[in-house]
Every structure is written in C-alpha cells, then in structure tokens.
Write a protein that holds these residues in place. Structure first.
Motif, PDB file in Angstrom:
ATOM      1  N   GLY A 179       0.797  -1.217   0.000  1.00 23.09           N
ATOM      2  CA  GLY A 179       0.000   0.000   0.000  1.00 23.09           C
ATOM      3  C   GLY A 179       0.830   1.267   0.000  1.00 23.09           C
ATOM      4  N   GLY A 180       0.552   2.150  -0.945  1.00 24.64           N
ATOM      5  CA  GLY A 180       1.180   3.462  -0.988  1.00 24.64           C
ATOM      6  C   GLY A 180       2.670   3.454  -1.245  1.00 24.64           C
ATOM      7  N   THR A 181       3.191   2.376  -1.847  1.00 24.12           N
ATOM      8  CA  THR A 181       4.643   2.266  -2.027  1.00 24.12           C
ATOM      9  C   THR A 181       5.081   2.425  -3.469  1.00 24.12           C
ATOM     10  N   MET A 182       4.202   2.864  -4.325  1.00 27.15           N
ATOM     11  CA  MET A 182       4.554   3.039  -5.731  1.00 27.15           C
ATOM     12  C   MET A 182       5.007   4.471  -6.010  1.00 27.15           C
ATOM     13  N   ARG A 183       5.441   4.701  -7.237  1.00 31.45           N
ATOM     14  CA  ARG A 183       5.657   6.082  -7.680  1.00 31.45           C
ATOM     15  C   ARG A 183       4.271   6.635  -7.978  1.00 31.45           C
ATOM     16  N   LEU A 184       3.794   7.502  -7.107  1.00 29.39           N
ATOM     17  CA  LEU A 184       2.404   7.949  -7.141  1.00 29.39           C
ATOM     18  C   LEU A 184       2.310   9.457  -7.342  1.00 29.39           C
ATOM     19  N   GLY A 185       1.345   9.867  -8.131  1.00 28.44           N
ATOM     20  CA  GLY A 185       1.067  11.278  -8.297  1.00 28.44           C
ATOM     21  C   GLY A 185       1.803  11.905  -9.464  1.00 28.44           C
ATOM     22  N   ALA A 186       1.810  13.231  -9.483  1.00 27.43           N
ATOM     23  CA  ALA A 186       2.347  13.982 -10.620  1.00 27.43           C
ATOM     24  C   ALA A 186       3.866  14.039 -10.566  1.00 27.43           C
ATOM     25  N   TYR A 187       4.488  13.695 -11.688  1.00 33.87           N
ATOM     26  CA  TYR A 187       5.935  13.818 -11.870  1.00 33.87           C
ATOM     27  C   TYR A 187       6.182  14.516 -13.203  1.00 33.87           C
ATOM     28  N   HIS A 188       7.252  15.291 -13.249  1.00 32.97           N
ATOM     29  CA  HIS A 188       7.627  15.974 -14.486  1.00 32.97           C
ATOM     30  C   HIS A 188       8.419  15.022 -15.391  1.00 32.97           C
ATOM     31  N   ALA A 189       8.343  15.281 -16.672  1.00 40.05           N
ATOM     32  CA  ALA A 189       9.121  14.538 -17.659  1.00 40.05           C
ATOM     33  C   ALA A 189       9.561  15.506 -18.756  1.00 40.05           C
ATOM     34  N   HIS A 190      10.671  15.175 -19.376  1.00 45.20           N
ATOM     35  CA  HIS A 190      11.179  15.989 -20.493  1.00 45.20           C
ATOM     36  C   HIS A 190      11.093  15.165 -21.777  1.00 45.20           C
ATOM     37  N   LEU A 191      10.441  15.733 -22.791  1.00 43.14           N
ATOM     38  CA  LEU A 191      10.275  15.081 -24.085  1.00 43.14           C
ATOM     39  C   LEU A 191      11.321  15.607 -25.060  1.00 43.14           C
ATOM     40  N   SER A 192      11.828  14.714 -25.897  1.00 42.12           N
ATOM     41  CA  SER A 192      12.856  15.111 -26.861  1.00 42.12           C
ATOM     42  C   SER A 192      12.253  15.935 -27.992  1.00 42.12           C
ATOM     43  N   ASP A 193      12.950  16.998 -28.368  1.00 48.22           N
ATOM     44  CA  ASP A 193      12.509  17.832 -29.489  1.00 48.22           C
ATOM     45  C   ASP A 193      12.371  16.989 -30.753  1.00 48.22           C
ATOM     46  N   GLY A 194      11.335  17.291 -31.541  1.00 56.45           N
ATOM     47  CA  GLY A 194      11.165  16.634 -32.826  1.00 56.45           C
ATOM     48  C   GLY A 194      10.500  15.286 -32.774  1.00 56.45           C
ATOM     49  N   THR A 195      10.158  14.791 -31.580  1.00 61.97           N
ATOM     50  CA  THR A 195       9.477  13.496 -31.487  1.00 61.97           C
ATOM     51  C   THR A 195       7.986  13.691 -31.684  1.00 61.97           C
ATOM     52  N   LYS A 196       7.321  12.594 -32.030  1.00 60.89           N
ATOM     53  CA  LYS A 196       5.873  12.657 -32.257  1.00 60.89           C
ATOM     54  C   LYS A 196       5.144  13.115 -30.994  1.00 60.89           C
ATOM     55  N   ILE A 197       5.562  12.573 -29.845  1.00 65.95           N
ATOM     56  CA  ILE A 197       4.835  12.891 -28.610  1.00 65.95           C
ATOM     57  C   ILE A 197       5.030  14.352 -28.215  1.00 65.95           C
ATOM     58  N   ALA A 198       6.215  14.893 -28.471  1.00 64.98           N
ATOM     59  CA  ALA A 198       6.433  16.319 -28.195  1.00 64.98           C
ATOM     60  C   ALA A 198       5.558  17.182 -29.101  1.00 64.98           C
ATOM     61  N   ASP A 199       5.404  16.771 -30.348  1.00 64.10           N
ATOM     62  CA  ASP A 199       4.536  17.503 -31.267  1.00 64.10           C
ATOM     63  C   ASP A 199       3.081  17.442 -30.801  1.00 64.10           C
ATOM     64  N   ILE A 200       2.665  16.284 -30.269  1.00 64.58           N
ATOM     65  CA  ILE A 200       1.283  16.140 -29.805  1.00 64.58           C
ATOM     66  C   ILE A 200       1.013  17.063 -28.624  1.00 64.58           C
ATOM     67  N   TYR A 201       1.941  17.090 -27.668  1.00 60.51           N
ATOM     68  CA  TYR A 201       1.778  17.959 -26.506  1.00 60.51           C
ATOM     69  C   TYR A 201       1.976  19.429 -26.861  1.00 60.51           C
ATOM     70  N   GLY A 202       2.783  19.685 -27.903  1.00 63.55           N
ATOM     71  CA  GLY A 202       3.148  21.063 -28.198  1.00 63.55           C
ATOM     72  C   GLY A 202       4.064  21.640 -27.150  1.00 63.55           C
ATOM     73  N   ASN A 203       4.787  20.735 -26.463  1.00 61.06           N
ATOM     74  CA  ASN A 203       5.653  21.146 -25.362  1.00 61.06           C
ATOM     75  C   ASN A 203       6.652  20.024 -25.110  1.00 61.06           C
ATOM     76  N   THR A 204       7.783  20.366 -24.537  1.00 64.87           N
ATOM     77  CA  THR A 204       8.761  19.331 -24.200  1.00 64.87           C
ATOM     78  C   THR A 204       8.836  19.069 -22.711  1.00 64.87           C
ATOM     79  N   ASP A 205       8.202  19.896 -21.900  1.00 68.87           N
ATOM     80  CA  ASP A 205       8.181  19.682 -20.451  1.00 68.87           C
ATOM     81  C   ASP A 205       6.742  19.461 -20.012  1.00 68.87           C
ATOM     82  N   ILE A 206       6.477  18.290 -19.454  1.00 68.52           N
ATOM     83  CA  ILE A 206       5.113  17.919 -19.090  1.00 68.52           C
ATOM     84  C   ILE A 206       5.077  17.424 -17.649  1.00 68.52           C
ATOM     85  N   SER A 207       3.871  17.333 -17.101  1.00 68.78           N
ATOM     86  CA  SER A 207       3.647  16.748 -15.780  1.00 68.78           C
ATOM     87  C   SER A 207       2.451  15.815 -15.890  1.00 68.78           C
TER      88      SER A 207
END
Length: 543
Positions: free
Chosen positions: A436-464
């Motif tokens: 119980g309660g021992t996982m990586r839980l909640g909001a964490y930041h991530a950095h997306l590589s420029d030029g990748t499909k997922i970065a284009d979808i978000y329109g941003n390279t820094d997400i939470s």
C-alpha cells in the motif's frame, strides 16, 4: 462560509451517487458558485490502493499522490477541479490516525470510543479547508443500513445540528424499481430506505429517485407523503443516453433549484449550461465510428478502466466520432493468434495492470500493432510490454523479461524500482515492504525530446503527468532499443527513468509510463487521446 450538501444512498449500491454529486457540482458551478466535492468511504482499507480492480474498480490517483475512490475521477471530469489527498477518507485511515494518537498518549488517558473520537475525526475532515468554497458536497459511500457506515451517518447527523441553521442539507438517492408483472413503479423500497435514514436522526431534504421511466404524479405524491419530503423535492433521476447528459437532465428536473431553495437562497443567477449542451450535442451527433481494442486483464468489470473509457470518449468528442470499445482479455492471446481478433480494429490500447497474468498476451498485442502498422497506445504496463516486444523481437534480447514476472529468468529490461527522485527529495522503497502506498504515485515531471511525435502532440517538451507503478524500463537498455528502432522519447528530469517511447516510422505507436487518462476531461480532452483517436480515424480509411 461554505454550505454543506450530504449525499447518501439507499436500497442498493451502484446507483450513481458519485455521478449525482459530480453533476450537482457542475450545475452549481454553472451558476457561478465555487464547489468542492469530497468522498467518505466506510471500508476498512486505508485507501483502495491494495484492492483488486475487479472488486472496487479503478484506483484514481491525484496530483499529490493519493490513491482514491474512482468517484473522484467523476468529480474532476465534471467540475474541472483537481482533487487532492484531503478529498477522500476511509474508515481505515480514520482508525489508523486515531490509534496512532492513542499510542502517543494524545488522548490523555481517555477511553477511545466511536463517539466522540471517530465521529469527531470525520467531522474535522469534512470541515477542513473549505474557506474558499460556497458549497461543499460530501458523498457517503455505501448504503444506509450498512453497519460500517454508521459512524459516518452519525457524524453528518451531528454536523446538521452543529453548523449554523440552514447551512447543511441532506440529499438521499434511492431506487424505484419497475415490476413488469404488476406494471408498476414501486415506492416501498424508497420508503423503507428513508425510514432507515430517519431512524438514525437524518431527515432528507431532497430525494433523488433512480428509475428507468417517468414517475407518475400519484407515485411522486406518495413518496412526498410517506418520506416527509416536499413534492417538488422528489427529483426523478431517469436513465439517460450518455453520462454527460446527466447535468442537463437533472437541471430539467429542477435539482439545482431545489438545492438552492433548501438553503433559502433566492435570486441566484441562472445556470450557464452552454458547454454541457455542446458536449451533449457532440456525443449525439458524430461523423462516424472508430473501433478501439482494449487488451486488458480486468475486462469483466468495466469500472476497472473507468477513466480510460472516459478519456477515449473525450478523444472521440475532440474528433466528432463515436469510439466503440472492443474488450479483449489479454490471456486469450497467450494461446491463440491475435490476428482474428485485431485485424478489424482501428487502434489497439494496452492499459495498466499488475502481475504476470496476461503479460504475454499484451506483448503479442503490441507486436501485432507494430508489425501491422495499427495505431498503438501503451499505458504504464502497456508501455513496458511494448518495450519487451522490441527487446525480444527487434533487439535480439530474446529472453528479455520484467522482474514483475515470477519464476522467470533472463535479462531484466523492466525492473523493480527501489528509489527515485521526487523534486529534490530521494524516495526509497524496499522490495519486501508493504504494497500500500509504495509506488511512484502522483504527478511527476518529464522531459520530451525535441522533434518526437509525442512532443509535437503535446506542443511542449516539459510535461507533468500522474503515475502509479512500481516497475520501470531499465535505462541501461536504451541504446540497444534505439538501435533496433524504438526511441525513448521522454525521460524523467534526471535522465534516469524512461517516461515515453515511440516508433518514428510507425503511423502512431506511443507508450507512456504514466496514466494520461487521469487528467482527461470532456472540455479538455487529453492531447494523447485526441491524437490517438485521430490516428484511428486515418486507420479506418485504410481497413
């Protein structure tokens, strides 16, 4: 000062108290009020984190890492307000706190009892942090008469007396069944439910009556008379075609007017329901249908994927199409060729999960999507299984495995995580520790590589995004995977934890370690789900 609305349920469970609370919150918001919704769960678990999804449905995760009841997902989607750890409490959490205080001697030698210590703790939870809100809606889990719910009913009864006069009302949701052989809607279950509620000192101000057909005037008068509720406060809660029709339906039946009247509020602004009307219209008037296969392991209970279902719907709303979900049990693909099941679908989604059961079937689904060029969305476990497919079938690591798989040997491409950074703090977990309660839980930041499909979808390279998992893709295999064609397109800020993967030469193949479905809302569809459904539309033109 905040006013309080306590929502209880009777007759049977699963009547939709959570939807009722969320819809009422949306209606009050539409009138310009600030609303907070909270859930009080009577079960003894500290939180639902260790419960099987097939018993309790999905575990909803907040930004601040709380594992909560799925109804908090409804609250967020309907009101747009992000929930937090102080919006859900359980009997288990209450007793855990009380016993900890007793062990410390905080009660100064007093005998610790349900009344006043448990009820006082519940009341303190209900009243805490509401200074900035006009209305606080509190949903009490379970049904009236449940033995575990008695302390909660007693607590809200006491609050009705302790709050200033006119600052608390009670709304009771019941079932009015139709008996085909008699050709009648029956009022007796609701009468008995209200009698049970009144026996513990709570008189409902508003009755919401779930039924599958309009309530005749005679039955409505009967409920008013026998339940001691004003006739106009007996609100039919009829079945509607779609969940996002509920606020409009309840408004048409006068729910928000009756709530304001119960508080003695007059001259309130009329609700602005334009955006709900727009959502309802978009759901009803689509330009086509796409079929999405969800290859999971809890498919017998759809509530296990409640936020996922809604996020797919939001993706459909964004693209003006209906999303038809084909539920497929992952274990089937461990003994059968997935092709007959997947050849007609327009997209494949493999959701989160735990344990080895169905893992090989999910790997097979990812492999099918990769080789057949079908849009693929892997979420959490679904990303990890896509990585194992790439390792085994493209990178030559033929015996690649996850350390989550028991009794298996081979290179650990997905491994148990025992420490990680959250902000500037290092968090640690022991492999043999509590679940119980021992996982990586909640909001964490991530950095997306420029030029990748997922970065284009978000329109941003820094997400939470919100996480809920114990295992991570092993960063040591990044170079091996990328040489084989699978790009690690997003990382944790420290560059240690792979957060997203994709195939650049695939029409749409993305895996994410987090749960984007938890942040999708009808008015703000998550960009990944909107893009996935858009890719599925393109696929439908090829099939």
């Amino acid at each position: 000062m905040a006013r309080y609305i306590f929502i209880t349920g009777g007759v049977v469970s699963s009547l939709g108290k959570g939807i009722a609370a969320a819809a009422l919150g949306a209606l009050l918001q539409a009138r310009g009020y600030k609303v907070r919704i909270r859930k009080l769960d009577p079960y003894l678990n500290v939180d639902p984190g260790t419960m099987s999804p097939t018993q309790h449905g999905e575990v909803f995760v907040t930004d601040d890492g709380a594992e909560t009841d799925l109804d908090l997902g409804h609250y967020e989607r309907f009101t747009g307000r992000s929930a937090n750890q102080r919006d859900n409490i359980t009997t288990g959490k209450i007793y855990q706190d009380i016993i900890a205080k007793e062990r410390r001697g905080d009660y100064l030698g007093a005998t610790v009892q349900v009344i006043p210590h448990v009820t006082d703790t519940i009341k303190a939870f209900v009243l805490d942090g509401n200074e900035d809100y006009d209305f606080v809606i509190c949903e009490i889990g379970g049904t009236v008469g449940d033995i575990e719910g008695l302390p909660f009913f007693e607590a809200i009864r006491q609050l009705g007396n302790q709050l200033p006069r006119g600052d608390a009302i009670y709304m009771h949701l019941t079932l009015m069944p139709y008996i085909p052989s008699a050709g009648e809607l029956k009022t007796k279950p609701t009468q008995h439910s209200v009698k049970e509620l009144r026996s513990i000192g709570i008189q409902p101000d508003i009755l919401m009556v779930r039924c599958d057909r309009p309530i005749p005037p005679g039955e409505r008068r009967k409920l008013s008379l026998f339940c001691n509720v004003r006739e106009e406060s007996v609100i039919p809660a009829l079945d509607v075609p779609h969940i996002y029709d509920v606020p409009l339906a309840y408004h048409d039946e006068g729910l928000d007017d009756e709530v304001l009247a119960a508080f003695g509020i007059t001259g309130a602004p009329a609700p602005d329901l334009e955006r709900w009307q727009d959502i309802s219209s978009r759901v009803k008037n689509t330009d086509g249908t796409v079929k999405i296969a969800v290859v999971g392991k809890y498919t017998d209970l759809k509530d296990a994927y409640k936020s996922l279902i809604e996020a797919l719907t939001h993706g459909g709303i964004a693209n003006k199409v209906k999303v038809e979900i084909e539920w497929l049990e992952a274990e089937i693909f461990e003994s059968e060729d997935p092709s007959p099941y997947l050849e007609g679908v327009h997209g494949i989604l493999v959701p989160g999960g735990f344990g080895k059961r169905g893992a090989e079937g999910k790997i097979a689904a990812a492999s099918f999507a990769r080789t057949r060029q079908v849009p693929y969305f892997g979420i959490c476990y679904g990303m990890q299984m896509a990585v194992l497919d790439a390792a085994r079938n493209l990178a030559g690591v033929t015996d690649a495995r996850s350390s989550e798989f028991e009794n298996s040997e081979g290179p650990i491409v997905v491994g148990l995580m025992t420490e990680w950074l959250k902000g500037n703090a290092l968090e640690k977990r022991a492999a043999e520790g509590d679940l119980g309660g021992t996982m990586r839980l909640g909001a964490y930041h991530a950095h997306l590589s420029d030029g990748t499909k997922i970065a284009d979808i978000y329109g941003n390279t820094d997400i939470s995004e919100r996480h809920r998992h114990r295992y991570e893709v092993n960063i040591d295999y990044r170079e091996t995977l990328e040489k084989a064609g699978l790009v690690v397109s997003g990382l944790s800020p420290d560059g240690v934890l792979p957060e997203t993967i994709e195939y650049p030469d695939h029409p749409w193949f993305i895996g994410v370690q987090y749960h984007p479905e938890l942040k999708s809302r009808p008015f703000e569809p998550h960009p990944l789900f909107a893009s996935f459904i858009e890719a599925a539309i393109e696929q439908s033109r090829l099939v």
